[in-house]
Design a protein around this motif. Structure first.
Motif, PDB file in Angstrom:
ATOM      1  N   ALA A  17      56.301  49.296 -19.707  1.00  0.00           N
ATOM      2  CA  ALA A  17      57.325  49.000 -18.958  1.00  0.00           C
ATOM      3  C   ALA A  17      57.853  50.283 -17.979  1.00  0.00           C
ATOM      4  O   ALA A  17      57.482  51.499 -18.447  1.00  0.00           O
ATOM      5  CB  ALA A  17      58.547  48.542 -19.650  1.00  0.00           C
ATOM      6  N   PHE A  21      63.767  51.160 -17.516  1.00  0.00           N
ATOM      7  CA  PHE A  21      64.088  50.132 -18.191  1.00  0.00           C
ATOM      8  C   PHE A  21      64.980  50.458 -19.704  1.00  0.00           C
ATOM      9  O   PHE A  21      64.564  51.628 -20.203  1.00  0.00           O
ATOM     10  CB  PHE A  21      62.827  49.512 -18.798  1.00  0.00           C
ATOM     11  CG  PHE A  21      63.149  48.066 -19.405  1.00  0.00           C
ATOM     12  CD1 PHE A  21      63.246  46.834 -18.779  1.00  0.00           C
ATOM     13  CD2 PHE A  21      63.253  48.140 -20.722  1.00  0.00           C
ATOM     14  CE1 PHE A  21      63.549  45.766 -19.341  1.00  0.00           C
ATOM     15  CE2 PHE A  21      63.720  46.939 -21.554  1.00  0.00           C
ATOM     16  CZ  PHE A  21      63.691  45.628 -20.811  1.00  0.00           C
ATOM     17  N   ILE A  23      66.753  48.973 -23.146  1.00  0.00           N
ATOM     18  CA  ILE A  23      67.040  47.654 -24.101  1.00  0.00           C
ATOM     19  C   ILE A  23      68.036  47.863 -25.058  1.00  0.00           C
ATOM     20  O   ILE A  23      68.067  49.021 -25.614  1.00  0.00           O
ATOM     21  CB  ILE A  23      65.599  47.089 -24.301  1.00  0.00           C
ATOM     22  CG1 ILE A  23      65.851  45.798 -24.985  1.00  0.00           C
ATOM     23  CG2 ILE A  23      65.054  48.181 -25.308  1.00  0.00           C
ATOM     24  CD1 ILE A  23      64.340  44.935 -25.280  1.00  0.00           C
ATOM     25  N   GLU A  27      69.485  42.692 -27.385  1.00  0.00           N
ATOM     26  CA  GLU A  27      68.361  42.025 -26.947  1.00  0.00           C
ATOM     27  C   GLU A  27      67.156  42.067 -27.892  1.00  0.00           C
ATOM     28  O   GLU A  27      66.338  41.213 -28.039  1.00  0.00           O
ATOM     29  CB  GLU A  27      68.108  42.764 -25.860  1.00  0.00           C
ATOM     30  CG  GLU A  27      68.913  42.548 -24.422  1.00  0.00           C
ATOM     31  CD  GLU A  27      68.767  43.594 -23.556  1.00  0.00           C
ATOM     32  OE1 GLU A  27      68.626  42.979 -22.340  1.00  0.00           O
ATOM     33  OE2 GLU A  27      68.908  44.789 -23.660  1.00  0.00           O
ATOM     34  N   LEU A 125      69.389  38.278 -18.948  1.00  0.00           N
ATOM     35  CA  LEU A 125      68.934  39.603 -18.683  1.00  0.00           C
ATOM     36  C   LEU A 125      67.455  40.030 -19.098  1.00  0.00           C
ATOM     37  O   LEU A 125      66.799  40.717 -18.304  1.00  0.00           O
ATOM     38  CB  LEU A 125      69.909  40.384 -19.746  1.00  0.00           C
ATOM     39  CG  LEU A 125      71.397  40.697 -19.257  1.00  0.00           C
ATOM     40  CD1 LEU A 125      71.960  41.317 -20.241  1.00  0.00           C
ATOM     41  CD2 LEU A 125      71.499  41.113 -17.759  1.00  0.00           C
ATOM     42  N   LEU A 126      66.862  39.275 -20.170  1.00  0.00           N
ATOM     43  CA  LEU A 126      65.623  39.447 -20.499  1.00  0.00           C
ATOM     44  C   LEU A 126      64.796  38.912 -19.463  1.00  0.00           C
ATOM     45  O   LEU A 126      63.485  39.289 -19.142  1.00  0.00           O
ATOM     46  CB  LEU A 126      65.288  39.132 -21.963  1.00  0.00           C
ATOM     47  CG  LEU A 126      66.056  39.794 -23.200  1.00  0.00           C
ATOM     48  CD1 LEU A 126      65.853  39.123 -24.330  1.00  0.00           C
ATOM     49  CD2 LEU A 126      65.396  41.218 -23.125  1.00  0.00           C
ATOM     50  N   GLU A 128      65.621  38.624 -16.310  1.00  0.00           N
ATOM     51  CA  GLU A 128      65.570  39.758 -15.126  1.00  0.00           C
ATOM     52  C   GLU A 128      64.616  40.643 -15.142  1.00  0.00           C
ATOM     53  O   GLU A 128      63.992  41.289 -14.308  1.00  0.00           O
ATOM     54  CB  GLU A 128      66.997  39.921 -15.012  1.00  0.00           C
ATOM     55  CG  GLU A 128      67.816  38.849 -14.345  1.00  0.00           C
ATOM     56  CD  GLU A 128      69.402  39.283 -14.464  1.00  0.00           C
ATOM     57  OE1 GLU A 128      69.469  40.521 -14.490  1.00  0.00           O
ATOM     58  OE2 GLU A 128      70.358  38.506 -13.983  1.00  0.00           O
ATOM     59  N   ARG A 129      64.480  41.146 -16.488  1.00  0.00           N
ATOM     60  CA  ARG A 129      63.853  42.357 -16.688  1.00  0.00           C
ATOM     61  C   ARG A 129      62.362  42.077 -17.104  1.00  0.00           C
ATOM     62  O   ARG A 129      61.568  43.140 -17.241  1.00  0.00           O
ATOM     63  CB  ARG A 129      64.307  42.986 -17.936  1.00  0.00           C
ATOM     64  CG  ARG A 129      65.725  43.514 -17.670  1.00  0.00           C
ATOM     65  CD  ARG A 129      66.188  44.114 -18.970  1.00  0.00           C
ATOM     66  NE  ARG A 129      67.754  44.649 -18.869  1.00  0.00           N
ATOM     67  CZ  ARG A 129      68.494  45.374 -19.439  1.00  0.00           C
ATOM     68  NH1 ARG A 129      68.026  45.232 -20.800  1.00  0.00           N
ATOM     69  NH2 ARG A 129      69.562  45.969 -19.419  1.00  0.00           N
ATOM     70  N   PHE A 148      58.707  49.119 -24.478  1.00  0.00           N
ATOM     71  CA  PHE A 148      60.005  48.997 -23.537  1.00  0.00           C
ATOM     72  C   PHE A 148      60.395  50.654 -23.653  1.00  0.00           C
ATOM     73  O   PHE A 148      60.084  51.493 -24.601  1.00  0.00           O
ATOM     74  CB  PHE A 148      61.089  47.999 -24.351  1.00  0.00           C
ATOM     75  CG  PHE A 148      60.549  46.777 -24.392  1.00  0.00           C
ATOM     76  CD1 PHE A 148      60.018  46.065 -23.358  1.00  0.00           C
ATOM     77  CD2 PHE A 148      59.998  46.137 -25.509  1.00  0.00           C
ATOM     78  CE1 PHE A 148      59.436  44.608 -23.497  1.00  0.00           C
ATOM     79  CE2 PHE A 148      59.795  44.766 -25.682  1.00  0.00           C
ATOM     80  CZ  PHE A 148      59.198  44.034 -24.603  1.00  0.00           C
TER      81      PHE A 148
END
Length: 232
Positions: A17, A21, A23, A27, A125-126, A128-129, A148
């Motif tokens: 990623a 990013f 996390i 999440e 959110l996940l 969007e990512r 990640f």
């Protein structure tokens, strides 16, 4: 994990990623309880288990962010500054405003009550990512990426592969890994996600990790005590 994904779970696949990013533990826990095949919370898990996992994950996030400290059943705010994550900041704000009038059980109860809304927020959110994709019927499926970058910039693997490597291959766990393993143990989550034959191997390893991790054990003890009160 009681699916074909149980085979080869330790193998690393996927892309790296973007380095920007970030996390959270919450999440990661959401990804852990997601059923990868049907896109919903694992059908073997009760709604209470899912809510409790989310509540515990938020406490762990606040501990990792050095906003709260939990010791001997007490919870203390050590830094009231915002974290940059709205769902964590709401929890921290509520705890700060009600510190005198409420005890730890009340805070956990509040997190339990808001767990469903937080789960939906984190799912968004996940998406969007680019980690999850939202399909019709409220289902969320994991995309191809399995790597990640954590909030402190440390590169790490997908939660299931990472934890499997720790429990089955005895890789060295990070503090975050130990906290997540402790939390999942409160609910016997591994019994629902892996085969009994694997559990026989994992159980001693889980117990060893639980003895070392003080923060995760403290949060786990709070969640366990709250569950006992709810069962009375």
């Amino acid at each position: 994990m009681k699916t074909e994904t149980n085979r080869g779970i330790v193998a690393d696949v996927g892309l790296v990623a973007d380095k920007s990013f970030m996390i959270t533990i919450s999440e990661e826990v959401l990804l852990l309880i997601l059923h990868y095949d049907n896109g919903c919370a694992n059908y073997d898990l009760s709604p209470r288990t899912v809510r409790g996992m989310m509540a515990g994950a938020i406490l762990l996030d606040l501990c990792e962010q050095n906003r709260i400290k939990i010791d001997n059943g007490s919870l203390v705010i050590i830094n009231p500054a915002t974290t940059g994550y709205p769902f964590l900041d709401r929890a921290l704000s509520w705890i700060g405003k009600n510190a005198i009038r409420h005890n730890v059980d009340d805070w956990i109860g509040r997190l339990f009550a808001e767990a469903d809304a937080i789960q939906r927020e984190l799912s968004g959110l996940l998406v969007e990512r680019g980690i999850l994709v939202h399909r019709s019927g409220g289902r969320y499926f994991v995309m191809g990426s399995r790597h990640f970058v954590s909030s402190n910039g440390v590169h790490f693997r997908d939660i299931r592969r990472r934890i499997a490597g720790i429990l089955l291959c005895e890789e060295t766990p990070s503090v975050r890994d130990m906290m997540i393993i402790n939390l999942t143990s409160v609910y016997g989550l591994w019994n629902d996600l892996v085969d009994d034959s694997v559990m026989n191997v994992m159980t001693p390893r889980i117990e060893d990790i639980a003895r070392v991790d003080m923060t995760g054990r403290s949060v786990a003890d709070l969640i366990r005590a709250d569950l006992q009160l709810r069962d009375q």
